[in-house]
Design a protein around this motif. Structure first.
Motif, PDB file in Angstrom:
ATOM      1  N   PRO A  37       0.634  -1.055  -0.158  1.00  0.00           N
ATOM      2  CA  PRO A  37      -0.198  -0.051  -0.113  1.00  0.00           C
ATOM      3  C   PRO A  37       0.893   1.330   0.150  1.00  0.00           C
ATOM      4  O   PRO A  37       2.074   1.148   0.388  1.00  0.00           O
ATOM      5  CB  PRO A  37      -0.686  -0.080   1.428  1.00  0.00           C
ATOM      6  CG  PRO A  37      -0.441  -1.480   1.904  1.00  0.00           C
ATOM      7  CD  PRO A  37       0.555  -2.146   1.194  1.00  0.00           C
ATOM      8  N   ASN A  38       0.317   2.379  -0.401  1.00  0.00           N
ATOM      9  CA  ASN A  38       0.851   3.852  -0.283  1.00  0.00           C
ATOM     10  C   ASN A  38       1.471   3.894   1.093  1.00  0.00           C
ATOM     11  O   ASN A  38       0.982   3.402   2.113  1.00  0.00           O
ATOM     12  CB  ASN A  38       0.004   4.754  -0.674  1.00  0.00           C
ATOM     13  CG  ASN A  38      -0.325   4.978  -1.990  1.00  0.00           C
ATOM     14  OD1 ASN A  38       0.638   4.523  -2.856  1.00  0.00           O
ATOM     15  ND2 ASN A  38      -1.578   5.346  -2.468  1.00  0.00           N
ATOM     16  N   GLY A  39       2.648   4.471   1.129  1.00  0.00           N
ATOM     17  CA  GLY A  39       3.346   4.695   2.413  1.00  0.00           C
ATOM     18  C   GLY A  39       3.999   3.671   3.337  1.00  0.00           C
ATOM     19  O   GLY A  39       4.401   3.598   4.235  1.00  0.00           O
ATOM     20  N   GLY A  41       6.738   2.015   2.295  1.00  0.00           N
ATOM     21  CA  GLY A  41       8.175   2.222   2.306  1.00  0.00           C
ATOM     22  C   GLY A  41       8.804   1.589   1.093  1.00  0.00           C
ATOM     23  O   GLY A  41      10.129   1.619   1.121  1.00  0.00           O
ATOM     24  N   LYS A  42       7.992   1.274   0.067  1.00  0.00           N
ATOM     25  CA  LYS A  42       8.771   0.849  -1.189  1.00  0.00           C
ATOM     26  C   LYS A  42       9.775   1.699  -1.911  1.00  0.00           C
ATOM     27  O   LYS A  42      11.063   1.568  -2.102  1.00  0.00           O
ATOM     28  CB  LYS A  42       7.479   0.717  -2.289  1.00  0.00           C
ATOM     29  CG  LYS A  42       6.510  -0.320  -1.645  1.00  0.00           C
ATOM     30  CD  LYS A  42       5.466  -0.525  -2.813  1.00  0.00           C
ATOM     31  CE  LYS A  42       4.625   0.584  -3.163  1.00  0.00           C
ATOM     32  NZ  LYS A  42       3.871   1.434  -2.148  1.00  0.00           N
ATOM     33  N   SER A  43       9.241   3.182  -2.095  1.00  0.00           N
ATOM     34  CA  SER A  43      10.404   4.145  -2.491  1.00  0.00           C
ATOM     35  C   SER A  43      11.437   4.222  -1.670  1.00  0.00           C
ATOM     36  O   SER A  43      12.543   4.513  -2.086  1.00  0.00           O
ATOM     37  CB  SER A  43       9.400   5.664  -2.750  1.00  0.00           C
ATOM     38  OG  SER A  43       8.647   5.362  -3.844  1.00  0.00           O
ATOM     39  N   PHE A  86      13.155   7.381 -11.011  1.00  0.00           N
ATOM     40  CA  PHE A  86      12.562   7.691  -9.730  1.00  0.00           C
ATOM     41  C   PHE A  86      11.128   7.896  -9.979  1.00  0.00           C
ATOM     42  O   PHE A  86      10.745   8.172 -10.939  1.00  0.00           O
ATOM     43  CB  PHE A  86      13.303   9.075  -9.306  1.00  0.00           C
ATOM     44  CG  PHE A  86      14.708   8.728  -8.815  1.00  0.00           C
ATOM     45  CD1 PHE A  86      14.737   8.352  -7.639  1.00  0.00           C
ATOM     46  CD2 PHE A  86      15.677   9.244  -9.804  1.00  0.00           C
ATOM     47  CE1 PHE A  86      16.223   8.202  -7.117  1.00  0.00           C
ATOM     48  CE2 PHE A  86      16.873   9.129  -9.182  1.00  0.00           C
ATOM     49  CZ  PHE A  86      17.270   8.400  -8.056  1.00  0.00           C
ATOM     50  N   GLN A  87      10.197   7.839  -8.696  1.00  0.00           N
ATOM     51  CA  GLN A  87       8.670   8.127  -8.821  1.00  0.00           C
ATOM     52  C   GLN A  87       8.785   9.430  -9.266  1.00  0.00           C
ATOM     53  O   GLN A  87       7.894   9.716 -10.005  1.00  0.00           O
ATOM     54  CB  GLN A  87       8.327   7.680  -7.581  1.00  0.00           C
ATOM     55  CG  GLN A  87       6.783   7.808  -7.493  1.00  0.00           C
ATOM     56  CD  GLN A  87       5.940   7.170  -6.330  1.00  0.00           C
ATOM     57  OE1 GLN A  87       6.920   6.723  -5.371  1.00  0.00           O
ATOM     58  NE2 GLN A  87       4.862   7.203  -6.254  1.00  0.00           N
ATOM     59  N   ARG A  88       9.377  10.302  -8.802  1.00  0.00           N
ATOM     60  CA  ARG A  88       9.744  11.888  -9.035  1.00  0.00           C
ATOM     61  C   ARG A  88      10.892  12.293  -9.523  1.00  0.00           C
ATOM     62  O   ARG A  88      11.648  12.491  -8.962  1.00  0.00           O
ATOM     63  CB  ARG A  88       8.995  12.661  -8.084  1.00  0.00           C
ATOM     64  CG  ARG A  88       7.722  12.331  -7.342  1.00  0.00           C
ATOM     65  CD  ARG A  88       7.370  13.200  -6.068  1.00  0.00           C
ATOM     66  NE  ARG A  88       6.252  12.510  -5.322  1.00  0.00           N
ATOM     67  CZ  ARG A  88       6.363  11.484  -4.595  1.00  0.00           C
ATOM     68  NH1 ARG A  88       7.347  10.692  -4.460  1.00  0.00           N
ATOM     69  NH2 ARG A  88       5.028  11.109  -4.106  1.00  0.00           N
ATOM     70  N   ASP A 175      10.664   2.591 -10.038  1.00  0.00           N
ATOM     71  CA  ASP A 175       9.428   3.024  -8.982  1.00  0.00           C
ATOM     72  C   ASP A 175       8.368   3.717  -9.764  1.00  0.00           C
ATOM     73  O   ASP A 175       8.348   4.948 -10.238  1.00  0.00           O
ATOM     74  CB  ASP A 175      10.194   4.075  -8.158  1.00  0.00           C
ATOM     75  CG  ASP A 175       9.239   4.203  -7.072  1.00  0.00           C
ATOM     76  OD1 ASP A 175       8.189   3.761  -6.686  1.00  0.00           O
ATOM     77  OD2 ASP A 175       9.743   4.876  -5.955  1.00  0.00           O
ATOM     78  N   GLU A 176       7.309   2.888  -9.836  1.00  0.00           N
ATOM     79  CA  GLU A 176       6.067   3.328 -10.450  1.00  0.00           C
ATOM     80  C   GLU A 176       6.329   3.811 -11.732  1.00  0.00           C
ATOM     81  O   GLU A 176       5.734   5.193 -12.103  1.00  0.00           O
ATOM     82  CB  GLU A 176       5.218   4.189  -9.380  1.00  0.00           C
ATOM     83  CG  GLU A 176       4.901   3.502  -8.300  1.00  0.00           C
ATOM     84  CD  GLU A 176       3.621   4.087  -7.407  1.00  0.00           C
ATOM     85  OE1 GLU A 176       2.924   4.896  -7.922  1.00  0.00           O
ATOM     86  OE2 GLU A 176       3.818   3.811  -6.195  1.00  0.00           O
ATOM     87  N   THR A 177       7.108   3.397 -12.818  1.00  0.00           N
ATOM     88  CA  THR A 177       7.354   3.886 -13.984  1.00  0.00           C
ATOM     89  C   THR A 177       6.289   3.871 -14.678  1.00  0.00           C
ATOM     90  O   THR A 177       6.237   4.553 -15.865  1.00  0.00           O
ATOM     91  CB  THR A 177       8.560   3.066 -14.579  1.00  0.00           C
ATOM     92  OG1 THR A 177       9.769   3.348 -13.683  1.00  0.00           O
ATOM     93  CG2 THR A 177       8.726   3.431 -15.893  1.00  0.00           C
ATOM     94  N   THR A 207       5.352  -1.375  -8.548  1.00  0.00           N
ATOM     95  CA  THR A 207       4.097  -1.043  -9.318  1.00  0.00           C
ATOM     96  C   THR A 207       2.789  -1.340  -8.739  1.00  0.00           C
ATOM     97  O   THR A 207       2.754  -2.184  -7.976  1.00  0.00           O
ATOM     98  CB  THR A 207       4.135  -1.609 -10.704  1.00  0.00           C
ATOM     99  OG1 THR A 207       2.995  -1.353 -11.576  1.00  0.00           O
ATOM    100  CG2 THR A 207       4.147  -3.362 -10.818  1.00  0.00           C
ATOM    101  N   HIS A 208       1.907  -0.530  -8.958  1.00  0.00           N
ATOM    102  CA  HIS A 208       0.261  -0.717  -8.330  1.00  0.00           C
ATOM    103  C   HIS A 208      -0.558  -1.470  -9.742  1.00  0.00           C
ATOM    104  O   HIS A 208      -1.510  -1.961  -9.274  1.00  0.00           O
ATOM    105  CB  HIS A 208      -0.231   0.246  -7.993  1.00  0.00           C
ATOM    106  CG  HIS A 208       0.261   0.990  -6.776  1.00  0.00           C
ATOM    107  ND1 HIS A 208       0.352   0.223  -5.575  1.00  0.00           N
ATOM    108  CD2 HIS A 208       0.965   2.139  -6.684  1.00  0.00           C
ATOM    109  CE1 HIS A 208       0.866   1.028  -4.693  1.00  0.00           C
ATOM    110  NE2 HIS A 208       1.429   2.154  -5.288  1.00  0.00           N
ATOM    111  N   HIS A 209       0.074  -1.652 -10.794  1.00  0.00           N
ATOM    112  CA  HIS A 209      -0.878  -2.197 -11.949  1.00  0.00           C
ATOM    113  C   HIS A 209      -0.065  -3.320 -12.644  1.00  0.00           C
ATOM    114  O   HIS A 209       0.979  -3.647 -12.386  1.00  0.00           O
ATOM    115  CB  HIS A 209      -0.816  -1.205 -12.915  1.00  0.00           C
ATOM    116  CG  HIS A 209      -1.212   0.399 -12.419  1.00  0.00           C
ATOM    117  ND1 HIS A 209      -2.672   0.350 -12.039  1.00  0.00           N
ATOM    118  CD2 HIS A 209      -0.568   1.441 -12.049  1.00  0.00           C
ATOM    119  CE1 HIS A 209      -2.922   1.704 -11.404  1.00  0.00           C
ATOM    120  NE2 HIS A 209      -1.423   2.355 -11.514  1.00  0.00           N
TER     121      HIS A 209
HETATM  122 MG    MG Z   1       3.256   5.182  -3.289  1.00  0.00          MG
END
Ligand code: MG
Ligand code: ADP
Ligand code: MG
Length: 257
Positions: A37-39, A41-43, A86-88, A175-177, A207-209
């Motif tokens: 889930p979000n938050g 610690g993956k990133s 990076f995610q961002r 990271d969530e590319t 990834t979430h997808h």
């Molecule tokens: Mg996230």
């Protein structure tokens, strides 16, 4: 063969403990999916591996082929062949994509090269860049723009895949590319990663997808919850979480968060 090994990793941001004992071994040629889930610690895990300042390792170790990664500066980690999309992603105004990629790929592909020695020859570099950009359906004009400066979300993500293709790192963390990409762009990204070749890298795909994994089926799927990897399975675990979410995981590990 290369191996990236994370043992009992604890990471704090400020005074706040985020990762609380992560164990993960990625062998060259393996694809690992990291979900949670979000938050959770993956990133943070990716940023700690890359040596991002502000992510303090309070316990545990990270090694690459037995070498202590935590002793390496950020640029040494990149040179050693660890890459993160990076995610961002950060903008580097004033530095053109092409120049950035030529320097970065020379550094990663020729790690023994001394400072100031020749870069990959311009002609060879340009040809390769052009081929890879066309493969990614990127306009060549893109290479003349400043790195990530004013890029749309989709352009940034594509630029990250281009970096991955050009640098040819030993290990890559994505990271969530896929975030912010439309369905066609995700499919292209998934195919492009497969084209670069999993067998030539160790991959950690956050990834979430499910689309990004379509052409990159993970041998291992890990679930992070509250800064720990609470479950590891095969690609069926990723499929389950994509379909049903994290409720089962949360119920199974009520004290994790
Ligand atoms: Mg996230
Ligand atoms: P994920 O990638 O799984 O969504 P993150 O690793 O981004 O999770 O974040 C994990 C936790 O650490 C969150 O509670 C987040 O707020 C916190 N965190 C991460 N980076 C920072 C930071 N730079 N400053 C403050 N808190 C942070
Ligand atoms: Mg994240």
């Amino acid at each position: 063969t290369h191996v990236l090994k994370i043992e009992n990793l604890h990471v704090s941001v400020g005074d706040k403990p985020i990762l609380r004992g992560v164990n993960l071994t990625i062998n060259h040629g393996e694809t690992h999916a990291l979900m949670g889930p979000n938050g959770s610690g993956k990133s943070t895990l990716g940023l700690a591996i890359m040596g991002h300042p502000g992510y303090e390792i309070t316990e545990g170790s990270i090694s690459l082929d037995g070498e202590d990664v935590l002793e390496m500066e950020v640029n040494e980690r990149a040179r050693a062949g660890i890459f993160m999309a990076f995610q961002r992603p950060m903008a580097i105004p004033g530095v053109k994509m092409a120049d950035f990629l030529r320097h970065a790929s020379t550094n990663v592909r020729r790690p023994d090269r001394k400072e100031g020695e020749d870069l990959i020859p311009m002609r060879e570099f340009r040809k390769e860049l052009k081929d890879k950009m066309s493969h990614l359906q990127m306009d060549v004009e893109f290479a003349r723009r400043y790195v990530n400066d004013g890029f749309s979300g989709g352009e940034m993500k594509r630029a990250e895949i281009l970096q991955l293709a050009m640098l040819q790192p030993k290990f890559a963390i994505l990271d969530e590319t896929d975030s912010g990409l439309d369905a066609d762009a995700v499919r292209l990204a998934s195919e492009s990663i497969a084209d670069i070749g999993h067998q030539k890298m160790g991959l950690l795909i956050i990834t979430h997808h499910d689309k990004l994994l379509e052409h990159n089926p993970p041998e291992f799927t890990h679930v992070m919850l509250g800064g720990r990897l609470v479950e590891t399975g095969g690609k069926e675990l990723a499929e389950e979480l994509h379909q049903h979410g994290y409720e089962r995981i949360r119920n199974a590990y009520p004290d994790a968060e």
